[in-house]
Design a protein around this motif. Structure first.
Motif, PDB file in Angstrom:
ATOM      1  N   SER A  89      39.518 -17.096  47.797  1.00 10.45           N
ATOM      2  CA  SER A  89      39.698 -18.461  48.093  1.00 10.45           C
ATOM      3  C   SER A  89      39.322 -18.784  49.473  1.00 10.45           C
ATOM      4  O   SER A  89      38.952 -20.034  49.761  1.00 10.45           O
ATOM      5  CB  SER A  89      41.221 -18.778  47.755  1.00 10.45           C
ATOM      6  N   THR A  90      38.874 -17.866  50.149  1.00 18.21           N
ATOM      7  CA  THR A  90      38.488 -18.113  51.564  1.00 18.21           C
ATOM      8  C   THR A  90      36.818 -17.998  51.619  1.00 18.21           C
ATOM      9  O   THR A  90      36.265 -18.278  52.930  1.00 18.21           O
ATOM     10  CB  THR A  90      39.055 -17.296  52.605  1.00 18.21           C
ATOM     11  N   LYS A  91      36.395 -17.685  50.562  1.00 16.74           N
ATOM     12  CA  LYS A  91      34.899 -17.287  50.589  1.00 16.74           C
ATOM     13  C   LYS A  91      33.938 -18.593  50.931  1.00 16.74           C
ATOM     14  O   LYS A  91      33.157 -18.664  51.974  1.00 16.74           O
ATOM     15  CB  LYS A  91      34.307 -17.094  49.154  1.00 16.74           C
ATOM     16  N   PHE A  92      34.082 -19.712  50.437  1.00 16.97           N
ATOM     17  CA  PHE A  92      33.430 -21.085  50.727  1.00 16.97           C
ATOM     18  C   PHE A  92      33.777 -21.447  52.223  1.00 16.97           C
ATOM     19  O   PHE A  92      32.870 -21.625  53.067  1.00 16.97           O
ATOM     20  CB  PHE A  92      33.890 -22.066  49.859  1.00 16.97           C
ATOM     21  N   CYS A  93      35.158 -21.360  52.777  1.00 19.17           N
ATOM     22  CA  CYS A  93      35.357 -21.528  54.013  1.00 19.17           C
ATOM     23  C   CYS A  93      34.837 -20.785  55.196  1.00 19.17           C
ATOM     24  O   CYS A  93      34.183 -21.218  56.107  1.00 19.17           O
ATOM     25  CB  CYS A  93      36.751 -21.602  54.264  1.00 19.17           C
ATOM     26  N   THR A 129      33.282 -31.658  67.068  1.00 19.18           N
ATOM     27  CA  THR A 129      34.107 -32.044  65.964  1.00 19.18           C
ATOM     28  C   THR A 129      34.941 -31.039  65.638  1.00 19.18           C
ATOM     29  O   THR A 129      34.662 -29.923  65.869  1.00 19.18           O
ATOM     30  CB  THR A 129      32.964 -32.393  64.876  1.00 19.18           C
ATOM     31  N   VAL A 130      36.071 -31.518  64.910  1.00 16.53           N
ATOM     32  CA  VAL A 130      36.920 -30.711  64.169  1.00 16.53           C
ATOM     33  C   VAL A 130      36.986 -30.695  62.881  1.00 16.53           C
ATOM     34  O   VAL A 130      37.167 -31.681  62.401  1.00 16.53           O
ATOM     35  CB  VAL A 130      38.404 -30.808  65.017  1.00 16.53           C
ATOM     36  N   TRP A 131      36.879 -29.608  62.068  1.00 15.23           N
ATOM     37  CA  TRP A 131      36.672 -29.514  60.624  1.00 15.23           C
ATOM     38  C   TRP A 131      37.856 -29.010  60.008  1.00 15.23           C
ATOM     39  O   TRP A 131      38.499 -27.763  60.588  1.00 15.23           O
ATOM     40  CB  TRP A 131      35.407 -28.638  60.298  1.00 15.23           C
ATOM     41  N   ILE A 132      38.426 -29.373  58.954  1.00 11.93           N
ATOM     42  CA  ILE A 132      39.289 -28.667  58.137  1.00 11.93           C
ATOM     43  C   ILE A 132      38.509 -28.454  56.964  1.00 11.93           C
ATOM     44  O   ILE A 132      38.217 -29.419  56.229  1.00 11.93           O
ATOM     45  CB  ILE A 132      40.636 -29.573  57.807  1.00 11.93           C
ATOM     46  N   LEU A 133      38.267 -27.156  56.386  1.00 12.40           N
ATOM     47  CA  LEU A 133      37.559 -26.749  55.373  1.00 12.40           C
ATOM     48  C   LEU A 133      38.676 -26.575  54.213  1.00 12.40           C
ATOM     49  O   LEU A 133      39.647 -25.859  54.625  1.00 12.40           O
ATOM     50  CB  LEU A 133      36.598 -25.497  55.642  1.00 12.40           C
ATOM     51  N   PRO A 134      38.023 -26.471  53.056  1.00 13.01           N
ATOM     52  CA  PRO A 134      38.894 -26.155  51.954  1.00 13.01           C
ATOM     53  C   PRO A 134      39.116 -24.432  51.820  1.00 13.01           C
ATOM     54  O   PRO A 134      38.285 -24.027  51.842  1.00 13.01           O
ATOM     55  CB  PRO A 134      38.392 -26.773  50.771  1.00 13.01           C
ATOM     56  N   VAL A 135      40.448 -24.101  51.310  1.00 16.02           N
ATOM     57  CA  VAL A 135      40.909 -22.826  51.202  1.00 16.02           C
ATOM     58  C   VAL A 135      40.909 -22.900  49.679  1.00 16.02           C
ATOM     59  O   VAL A 135      41.998 -23.222  49.086  1.00 16.02           O
ATOM     60  CB  VAL A 135      41.865 -22.120  51.860  1.00 16.02           C
ATOM     61  N   SER A 136      39.886 -22.522  48.759  1.00 21.33           N
ATOM     62  CA  SER A 136      39.759 -22.748  47.263  1.00 21.33           C
ATOM     63  C   SER A 136      38.893 -21.981  46.654  1.00 21.33           C
ATOM     64  O   SER A 136      37.943 -21.520  47.284  1.00 21.33           O
ATOM     65  CB  SER A 136      39.759 -24.250  47.328  1.00 21.33           C
ATOM     66  N   SER A 137      39.414 -21.654  45.437  1.00 19.84           N
ATOM     67  CA  SER A 137      38.437 -21.024  44.556  1.00 19.84           C
ATOM     68  C   SER A 137      37.446 -21.904  43.540  1.00 19.84           C
ATOM     69  O   SER A 137      36.832 -21.325  42.859  1.00 19.84           O
ATOM     70  CB  SER A 137      39.097 -20.058  43.613  1.00 19.84           C
TER      71      SER A 137
END
Length: 217
Positions: A89-93, A129-137
């Protein structure tokens, strides 16, 4: 003998300066860019580019031939890049964060922005800039995941668009699908991306927001 300015001359000078300021300030306002709009546009295009690079990278997101296997960003199988493993789930992030110019450590945990408070995000970039990235599969082919962006970091107003309380936001949302499609659905996000006029006063309530409000009356 050198003489100074008389009181009358000073009053005339101040009057001229005041007049010029009154004339020039509106002109300057129409020339200076809306910083939040520019930064959101920049962040959106960075997002598009980074995700396009990821989904087309056969080493990081290879096509899977297993039955019912998830493809594109949904392929969270373990892959190596520059000596580091990315999976789950952290791969994309983690991979997305590796694509941008970071000014902070990366923290791939579930986070949210709280209106009015300084942003605690996944990662900050060198432009503030501050980013919130998805923790998702990315399991779903139809339901997107969310990237949240605060384009000016700890500077105010630290809020997303709201008709009543936040007409000039600095926080925005971008939707990301399993196949790498990127879109926006928010009123301010859509209009900011479509606007050619980037003047400072273009950051006020948008025409689309006004139409929506009028339709409710």
């Amino acid at each position: 003998m050198k003489k100074g300015f008389s009181l009358g001359e000073m009053i005339v000078t101040i009057g001229i300066v005041g007049f010029l300021a009154a004339v020039l300030l509106p002109v300057l306002k129409s020339i200076l860019p809306n910083q939040e709009m520019l930064m959101f546009k920049k962040a959106y295009y960075i997002t598009e580019r980074a995700i396009a690079e990821l989904v087309n990278d056969e080493d990081l997101y290879p096509e899977s031939y297993e039955p019912d296997a998830k493809q594109y960003l949904g392929n969270v199988s373990r892959q190596m890049s520059k000596g580091k493993a990315y999976e789950g789930s952290t791969k994309f992030c983690e991979l997305f964060a590796a694509k941008i110019n970071r000014s902070s450590e990366v923290s791939c945990t579930n986070k949210t922005f709280t209106d009015g408070q300084k942003p605690e995000g996944t990662v900050a970039t060198t432009d503030g800039t501050v980013w919130i990235l998805p923790v998702s599969s990315f399991d779903s082919e139809t339901e997107p995941e969310d990237i949240y962006i605060d384009v000016n970091g700890s500077k105010g107003p630290n809020c997303a668009y709201n008709k009543t309380s936040c007409k000039k936001p600095d926080r925005f949302n971008v939707k990301v699908y399993q196949d790498g499609r990127v879109e926006v659905v928010g009123i301010m996000e859509r209009e900011y991306l479509n606007r050619v006029n980037i003047a400072q006063d273009a950051g006020n309530e948008t025409e689309e927001a006004k139409k929506e409000d009028d339709a409710k009356k």
